[in-house]
Scaffold this motif. Structure first.
Motif, PDB file in Angstrom:
ATOM      1  N   TYR A   1       0.826  -1.206   0.000  1.00 42.39           N
ATOM      2  CA  TYR A   1       0.000   0.000   0.000  1.00 42.39           C
ATOM      3  C   TYR A   1       0.867   1.266   0.000  1.00 42.39           C
ATOM      4  CZ  TYR A   1      -3.098   3.681   1.701  1.00 42.39           C
ATOM      5  OH  TYR A   1      -3.779   4.861   1.843  1.00 42.39           O
ATOM      6  N   PHE A   2       1.818   1.338   0.924  1.00 38.65           N
ATOM      7  CA  PHE A   2       2.625   2.555   1.062  1.00 38.65           C
ATOM      8  C   PHE A   2       3.578   2.760  -0.111  1.00 38.65           C
ATOM      9  CE2 PHE A   2       1.380   2.112   5.588  1.00 38.65           C
ATOM     10  CZ  PHE A   2       0.892   3.389   5.783  1.00 38.65           C
ATOM     11  N   SER A   3       4.116   1.671  -0.683  1.00 37.50           N
ATOM     12  CA  SER A   3       5.037   1.824  -1.823  1.00 37.50           C
ATOM     13  C   SER A   3       4.304   2.344  -3.054  1.00 37.50           C
ATOM     14  CB  SER A   3       5.719   0.490  -2.142  1.00 37.50           C
ATOM     15  OG  SER A   3       4.781  -0.503  -2.490  1.00 37.50           O
ATOM     16  N   GLU A   4       3.056   1.891  -3.269  1.00 36.08           N
ATOM     17  CA  GLU A   4       2.270   2.388  -4.415  1.00 36.08           C
ATOM     18  C   GLU A   4       1.944   3.864  -4.251  1.00 36.08           C
ATOM     19  OE1 GLU A   4       1.485   0.914  -7.256  1.00 36.08           O
ATOM     20  OE2 GLU A   4       2.645  -0.823  -6.626  1.00 36.08           O
ATOM     21  N   LYS A   5       1.623   4.262  -3.031  1.00 37.30           N
ATOM     22  CA  LYS A   5       1.323   5.678  -2.779  1.00 37.30           C
ATOM     23  C   LYS A   5       2.551   6.550  -2.991  1.00 37.30           C
ATOM     24  CE  LYS A   5      -3.061   5.661  -1.585  1.00 37.30           C
ATOM     25  NZ  LYS A   5      -4.071   6.433  -2.341  1.00 37.30           N
ATOM     26  N   LYS A   6       3.684   6.097  -2.495  1.00 35.02           N
ATOM     27  CA  LYS A   6       4.909   6.871  -2.655  1.00 35.02           C
ATOM     28  C   LYS A   6       5.286   6.976  -4.133  1.00 35.02           C
ATOM     29  CE  LYS A   6       9.782   7.212  -1.592  1.00 35.02           C
ATOM     30  NZ  LYS A   6      10.994   6.590  -1.067  1.00 35.02           N
ATOM     31  N   LYS A   7       5.146   5.885  -4.864  1.00 34.74           N
ATOM     32  CA  LYS A   7       5.479   5.865  -6.294  1.00 34.74           C
ATOM     33  C   LYS A   7       4.673   6.911  -7.052  1.00 34.74           C
ATOM     34  CE  LYS A   7       5.286   2.789 -10.317  1.00 34.74           C
ATOM     35  NZ  LYS A   7       4.953   1.412 -10.769  1.00 34.74           N
ATOM     36  N   LYS A   8       3.374   6.988  -6.775  1.00 36.09           N
ATOM     37  CA  LYS A   8       2.503   7.931  -7.475  1.00 36.09           C
ATOM     38  C   LYS A   8       2.914   9.380  -7.211  1.00 36.09           C
ATOM     39  CE  LYS A   8      -1.687   8.934  -5.984  1.00 36.09           C
ATOM     40  NZ  LYS A   8      -3.126   8.851  -5.639  1.00 36.09           N
ATOM     41  N   HIS A   9       3.130   9.718  -5.968  1.00 36.14           N
ATOM     42  CA  HIS A   9       3.442  11.113  -5.623  1.00 36.14           C
ATOM     43  C   HIS A   9       4.887  11.479  -5.966  1.00 36.14           C
ATOM     44  CE1 HIS A   9      -0.412  11.997  -3.847  1.00 36.14           C
ATOM     45  NE2 HIS A   9      -0.364  10.861  -3.178  1.00 36.14           N
TER      46      HIS A   9
ATOM     47  N   LYS B   1       3.050  14.768   0.935  1.00 34.67           N
ATOM     48  CA  LYS B   1       2.348  13.482   0.813  1.00 34.67           C
ATOM     49  C   LYS B   1       3.327  12.314   0.819  1.00 34.67           C
ATOM     50  CE  LYS B   1      -1.817  15.191  -1.460  1.00 34.67           C
ATOM     51  NZ  LYS B   1      -2.659  15.190  -2.677  1.00 34.67           N
ATOM     52  N   ILE B   2       4.484  12.491   0.145  1.00 34.81           N
ATOM     53  CA  ILE B   2       5.507  11.439   0.166  1.00 34.81           C
ATOM     54  C   ILE B   2       5.972  11.187   1.589  1.00 34.81           C
ATOM     55  CG2 ILE B   2       7.886  10.877  -0.513  1.00 34.81           C
ATOM     56  CD1 ILE B   2       7.323  12.420  -3.141  1.00 34.81           C
ATOM     57  N   ASN B   3       6.273  12.296   2.306  1.00 37.27           N
ATOM     58  CA  ASN B   3       6.731  12.156   3.696  1.00 37.27           C
ATOM     59  C   ASN B   3       5.650  11.570   4.595  1.00 37.27           C
ATOM     60  OD1 ASN B   3       9.345  13.179   3.297  1.00 37.27           O
ATOM     61  ND2 ASN B   3       8.611  15.281   3.383  1.00 37.27           N
ATOM     62  N   LEU B   4       4.393  11.930   4.293  1.00 37.56           N
ATOM     63  CA  LEU B   4       3.277  11.383   5.070  1.00 37.56           C
ATOM     64  C   LEU B   4       3.246   9.866   4.986  1.00 37.56           C
ATOM     65  CD1 LEU B   4       0.569  11.664   6.639  1.00 37.56           C
ATOM     66  CD2 LEU B   4      -0.557  11.881   4.415  1.00 37.56           C
ATOM     67  N   TYR B   5       3.406   9.339   3.765  1.00 39.71           N
ATOM     68  CA  TYR B   5       3.354   7.888   3.583  1.00 39.71           C
ATOM     69  C   TYR B   5       4.601   7.206   4.121  1.00 39.71           C
ATOM     70  CZ  TYR B   5      -0.843   8.606   0.825  1.00 39.71           C
ATOM     71  OH  TYR B   5      -2.106   8.955   0.433  1.00 39.71           O
ATOM     72  N   VAL B   6       5.764   7.872   4.014  1.00 41.00           N
ATOM     73  CA  VAL B   6       6.994   7.285   4.554  1.00 41.00           C
ATOM     74  C   VAL B   6       6.934   7.227   6.075  1.00 41.00           C
ATOM     75  CG1 VAL B   6       9.474   7.626   4.850  1.00 41.00           C
ATOM     76  CG2 VAL B   6       8.452   7.920   2.594  1.00 41.00           C
TER      77      VAL B   6
END
Length: 554
Positions: free
Chosen positions: A175-183, A234-239
């Motif tokens: 879940y988190f890797s897909e979100k980071k990839k998009k942003h 958003k990237i930092n949020l997911y990380v």
């Protein structure tokens, strides 16, 4: 999968160093295993039995185990850091070389900010992959496996209980890797645009001031900067969110194990030493396990970076021929030549012959196709139709041999940071000092000849310490120095005052009396030296006229 194969190919030359790093990881994991196993002995044989004689021995063994961990960590980490720097060093050089040999259309019609962002920012991100993510994936799983062996050895039941919870971690990772990839993909695009704005601002700084356009550029910059800020947040949020959930999940697992382990001690299934050893291994395994999961997430999320760099590496080189260009012997013949750029037809069905030694003047309104026409001769642009040079099609010549015998001077002069000497030597690397001084004299470069530094006069980036006319005269000195077979002048004297222009042009045509010259100009004066006049309009050759002799004698 292609991205990972590409990363593997980048790493392949350093396989021995990777093996050394793997050895370091094995040393580190063996130290961690020994440390976890020794805890049982300390608890059961020293603390519970209060055995003072064994205390020093186990303390030394524990310290030795910790030392082994750090030695292994150093070998693994430093080796992988060296590999990462070496990969980026090689890749940076390869990309720059690829860029210089790319077709001119690619460079002209790709935003400069996009290219700079890929070469600088994206490569820095890739360096992090090799310096951080890959090392963790090579080092931490080995530590996890070693400590997992301790967990299995100490208590199979409690270990199986932990394994049941692993699929939950896998879902978090995905879940988190897909979100980071998009942003991350969005952020890289915006950074490239921001770089373009900065580049435009510095190039047009005077015009921005004169047109009072500061507010407009500030507005555009702030809007783009805010988009980057939003993507970065958003990237930092997911990380950070991923890290928090991982550690919370880890604490929940420890809490569950404390309850289940305490229950088994009470029942007498395991000793206190076994459970403390199990807990030690569990606490030690948590960090490498979290780091492994985070590295997987970051590696998968970095896919947009890999694709952007690979796209740059896959830019085709200019198409080269196989024939050596020995010099113009007879004529250049254009047969139904057309040029299309981004589906727009710039030049349309040009037919003409230019004979060796001709002095060709080219005129026409802005956008009529003049510059496009002269750029075809050194093959800076692709074209439809045929251009024959002494019965050999232009595409068949090797680009190096062709361009060695052509001197091209456009309105946009390249002056790089360095001395006048260094700026001249790009035209003729083996030129003598006498030849350079003669070229400067013919080009009326008094600002150099009268300078105390002379050829060693320092020029700033882009020739910022020179006027427009001085830069053009320095560029003309390169033409005198190179003394090419074919000379192309594309409004090369537009920044000169009329008197200086007349003197320099006279010197140029006299010095290159036997050579073939193409001169694009708006000022009629230059056409007095020409025996052929071409006029372009709307991409077509409107008029072709010849004169038996020049109106100015050389």
């Amino acid at each position: 999968m292609n991205n990972y194969r590409w990363l593997y190919n980048l790493s392949k030359p350093y396989i021995l160093l990777f093996l050394l790093s793997l050895l370091g990881s094995l040393i580190q994991s063996s130290g961690a295993t020994a440390l976890a196993l020794l805890v049982k002995q300390v608890v059961d044989n020293v603390l519970i039995l209060k055995n003072q004689e064994e205390l020093l021995k186990y303390v030394l063994l524990l310290f030795s185990s910790a030392l082994i961990i750090q030695v292994g960590f150093f070998i693994s980490s430093f080796t992988l850091s060296y590999i990462s720097e070496k990969v980026i060093y090689s890749l940076r050089n390869e990309i720059y070389e690829k860029l210089l040999y790319a077709p001119i259309n690619y460079v002209l019609y790709t935003p400069s900010g996009e290219l700079i962002s890929r070469i600088v920012s994206d490569l820095e991100q890739l360096r992090q992959v090799f310096a951080d993510y890959i090392p963790k994936l090579l080092r931490e799983p080995l530590v996890v496996l070693a400590l997992f062996g301790v967990l299995l050895y100490r208590d199979l039941f409690l270990t199986l209980l932990i394994l049941l919870l692993f699929p939950v971690m896998a879902l978090f990772t995905k879940y988190f890797s897909e979100k980071k990839k998009k942003h991350l993909s969005r952020q890289r695009e915006k950074v490239a645009l921001l770089t373009s704005i900065l580049s435009e601002t510095l190039r047009g700084f005077e015009n921005i001031k004169l047109f009072l356009a500061e507010n407009r550029f500030i507005k555009d910059f702030k809007e783009l900067s805010f988009r980057i800020f939003r993507s970065s947040v958003k990237i930092n949020l997911y990380v950070v969110g991923n890290t928090v959930i991982n550690y919370t999940f880890g604490y929940a697992v420890v809490s569950l194990i404390l309850f289940a382990g305490g229950y088994r001690i009470v029942k007498g299934d395991i000793t206190t030493g076994d459970f403390i050893s199990f807990l030690t291994a569990l606490f030690m395994i948590q960090k490498p396990l979290m780091e492994t999961q985070k590295a997987i997430m970051n590696l998968r999320g970095s896919a947009p970076i890999f694709e952007r760099i690979r796209n740059l590496l896959n830019v085709p080189e200019e198409k080269d021929g196989s024939e050596e260009f020995e010099g113009l012997k007879e004529r250049i013949e254009f047969r139904d030549v057309s040029v299309k750029i981004n589906r727009k037809e710039i030049l349309k069905n040009v037919n003409l012959s230019v004979y060796r030694g001709s002095k060709v003047g080219i005129k026409g309104h802005t956008g009529s196709g003049k510059s496009t026409f002269v750029k075809l001769i050194p093959r800076l642009l692709e074209y439809e139709g045929e251009i024959f040079v002494d019965h050999t099609e232009l595409r068949e010549f090797k680009l190096k041999s062709l361009r060695e015998k052509i001197g091209f001077l456009s309105q946009e002069v390249m002056v790089f940071r360095g001395s006048v000497r260094e700026n001249l030597l790009i035209a003729k690397p083996d030129a003598t000092e006498e030849e350079m001084l003669k070229a400067l004299e013919l080009a009326k470069c008094d600002f150099v000849l009268n300078s105390p530094e002379g050829l060693d006069k320092f020029l700033e980036e882009g020739g910022k310490n020179l006027s427009g006319g001085e830069k053009q005269r320095l560029a003309l000195a390169r033409i005198f120095l190179k003394n090419p077979e074919i000379v192309i002048l594309d409004e090369a004297t537009s920044a000169l005052d009329p008197k200086t222009e007349e003197e320099v042009i006279y010197n140029l045509y006299k010095f290159l009396k036997e050579k073939t010259i193409f001169a694009v100009a708006h000022r009629p004066f230059i056409f007095n030296f020409c025996d052929v006049i071409l006029e372009f309009e709307g991409g077509r050759l409107k008029e072709f006229s010849t004169s038996k002799e020049n109106s100015i004698k050389l």
